[in-house]
Scaffold this motif. Sequence first.
Motif, PDB file in Angstrom:
ATOM      1  N   LEU A  25      36.534  95.281  13.634  1.00 12.15           N
ATOM      2  CA  LEU A  25      37.391  96.410  13.999  1.00 12.15           C
ATOM      3  C   LEU A  25      38.653  96.472  13.142  1.00 12.15           C
ATOM      4  CD1 LEU A  25      37.359  96.124  17.906  1.00 12.15           C
ATOM      5  CD2 LEU A  25      36.041  97.721  16.486  1.00 12.15           C
ATOM      6  N   GLY A  26      39.071  97.702  12.853  1.00  8.71           N
ATOM      7  CA  GLY A  26      40.394  97.954  12.285  1.00  8.71           C
ATOM      8  C   GLY A  26      41.253  98.453  13.435  1.00  8.71           C
ATOM      9  N   SER A  27      42.337  99.103  13.151  1.00  5.82           N
ATOM     10  CA  SER A  27      43.198  99.688  14.190  1.00  5.82           C
ATOM     11  C   SER A  27      43.614  98.685  15.246  1.00  5.82           C
ATOM     12  CB  SER A  27      42.519 100.886  14.869  1.00  5.82           C
ATOM     13  OG  SER A  27      42.187 101.871  13.930  1.00  5.82           O
ATOM     14  N   LEU A  28      43.842  97.438  14.823  1.00  7.42           N
ATOM     15  CA  LEU A  28      44.316  96.397  15.741  1.00  7.42           C
ATOM     16  C   LEU A  28      45.791  96.140  15.492  1.00  7.42           C
ATOM     17  CD1 LEU A  28      41.391  93.834  15.379  1.00  7.42           C
ATOM     18  CD2 LEU A  28      41.906  95.190  17.411  1.00  7.42           C
ATOM     19  N   SER A  29      46.519  95.944  16.555  1.00 10.13           N
ATOM     20  CA  SER A  29      47.928  95.586  16.428  1.00 10.13           C
ATOM     21  C   SER A  29      48.273  94.565  17.513  1.00 10.13           C
ATOM     22  CB  SER A  29      48.824  96.817  16.560  1.00 10.13           C
ATOM     23  OG  SER A  29      48.622  97.438  17.812  1.00 10.13           O
ATOM     24  N   ILE A  30      49.294  93.784  17.227  1.00  8.20           N
ATOM     25  CA  ILE A  30      49.741  92.798  18.217  1.00  8.20           C
ATOM     26  C   ILE A  30      50.622  93.497  19.236  1.00  8.20           C
ATOM     27  CG2 ILE A  30      51.127  90.727  18.599  1.00  8.20           C
ATOM     28  CD1 ILE A  30      50.036  89.641  15.987  1.00  8.20           C
ATOM     29  N   ARG A  31      50.198  93.424  20.467  1.00 10.99           N
ATOM     30  CA  ARG A  31      50.978  94.016  21.566  1.00 10.99           C
ATOM     31  C   ARG A  31      52.035  93.023  22.051  1.00 10.99           C
ATOM     32  NH1 ARG A  31      48.943  97.779  26.479  1.00 10.99           N
ATOM     33  NH2 ARG A  31      50.839  97.603  27.717  1.00 10.99           N
ATOM     34  N   SER A  32      51.629  91.746  22.164  1.00 16.19           N
ATOM     35  CA  SER A  32      52.602  90.731  22.577  1.00 16.19           C
ATOM     36  C   SER A  32      52.085  89.323  22.282  1.00 16.19           C
ATOM     37  CB  SER A  32      52.926  90.853  24.076  1.00 16.19           C
ATOM     38  OG  SER A  32      51.795  90.534  24.855  1.00 16.19           O
ATOM     39  N   PHE A  33      53.028  88.435  22.119  1.00 13.45           N
ATOM     40  CA  PHE A  33      52.744  87.002  22.050  1.00 13.45           C
ATOM     41  C   PHE A  33      52.768  86.510  23.486  1.00 13.45           C
ATOM     42  CE2 PHE A  33      54.754  82.755  22.136  1.00 13.45           C
ATOM     43  CZ  PHE A  33      53.732  82.034  21.526  1.00 13.45           C
ATOM     44  N   ILE A  34      51.767  85.732  23.884  1.00 13.17           N
ATOM     45  CA  ILE A  34      51.691  85.272  25.270  1.00 13.17           C
ATOM     46  C   ILE A  34      52.225  83.852  25.411  1.00 13.17           C
ATOM     47  CG2 ILE A  34      50.147  84.784  27.198  1.00 13.17           C
ATOM     48  CD1 ILE A  34      48.256  86.940  25.973  1.00 13.17           C
ATOM     49  N   ALA A  35      51.676  82.916  24.637  1.00 11.11           N
ATOM     50  CA  ALA A  35      52.069  81.513  24.807  1.00 11.11           C
ATOM     51  C   ALA A  35      51.600  80.667  23.639  1.00 11.11           C
ATOM     52  CB  ALA A  35      51.473  80.952  26.105  1.00 11.11           C
ATOM     53  N   ASN A  36      52.233  79.523  23.503  1.00 10.79           N
ATOM     54  CA  ASN A  36      51.806  78.486  22.571  1.00 10.79           C
ATOM     55  C   ASN A  36      51.789  77.198  23.368  1.00 10.79           C
ATOM     56  OD1 ASN A  36      53.426  76.441  20.172  1.00 10.79           O
ATOM     57  ND2 ASN A  36      51.276  76.953  20.146  1.00 10.79           N
ATOM     58  N   GLU A  37      50.633  76.530  23.368  1.00  8.83           N
ATOM     59  CA  GLU A  37      50.545  75.289  24.122  1.00  8.83           C
ATOM     60  C   GLU A  37      49.502  74.352  23.532  1.00  8.83           C
ATOM     61  OE1 GLU A  37      48.382  75.300  28.004  1.00  8.83           O
ATOM     62  OE2 GLU A  37      48.506  77.485  27.782  1.00  8.83           O
ATOM     63  N   THR A  38      49.677  73.079  23.826  1.00  5.34           N
ATOM     64  CA  THR A  38      48.697  72.072  23.438  1.00  5.34           C
ATOM     65  C   THR A  38      47.614  72.070  24.511  1.00  5.34           C
ATOM     66  OG1 THR A  38      50.386  70.754  22.355  1.00  5.34           O
ATOM     67  CG2 THR A  38      48.344  69.629  22.944  1.00  5.34           C
TER      68      THR A  38
END
Length: 149
Positions: free
Chosen positions: A57-70
Motif C-alpha cells: 500500500l501507498g497513502s500511508l502516514s503515521i498517525r501517532s507513536f504509541i510506545a517503545n518497550e522491551t
Amino acid sequence: MTDRNRVFTYITNGDHLLVFDHVDFPNAGTQIPGGTVERCETPEAAALREAREETGLGSLSIRSFIANETVDLTPFGKPETINGWFYHLQYDGERKDCWRHTEQTPGDGNLDPILFELYWISLEGTITLNGVDGRYLDQIREVLFKSGS
C-alpha cells in the motif's frame, strides 16, 4: 540485552484494522505489519517502510507513536528479547476486502519472499492477534472511537 529492534504498525482505515495471515505458514497466526529496524534507520522510517513492504500500500502516514518497550518473546515461542516500537498508521486509500502481497525482502535472516493474505477487520468485533501484536489494540480502539474517525 535486546536481540534486535522491531516496529509494529496498527494500520487503520475508518473503523477497520489491517491484518494479515502467512499463506504458507497458517500456524503463524493473524498479525499486523511490522519488522526489523535496519542499521542507521529511525523507528519511524522503519514503520513506514515495513508497512509498505508487507502490504504493497501507498497513502500511508503515521498517525501517532504509541510506545517503545522491551518485549520478551519467549512466551510466544521465540527465544529473544526485542526493543519494540509501536505505531498507529493511517491508510487513506480505497479499502479492498482482501488481497495477496509478497514481501520481497523479509527480515529475520529469511531470504525467500513471503506471501501474505491481507484483509481489513472491524475494530468493533473480537480480534485475536498473534504474539505481542495485540498489545495496544484497546488503545487504538479508544483513540478511534473517541475521536470518531
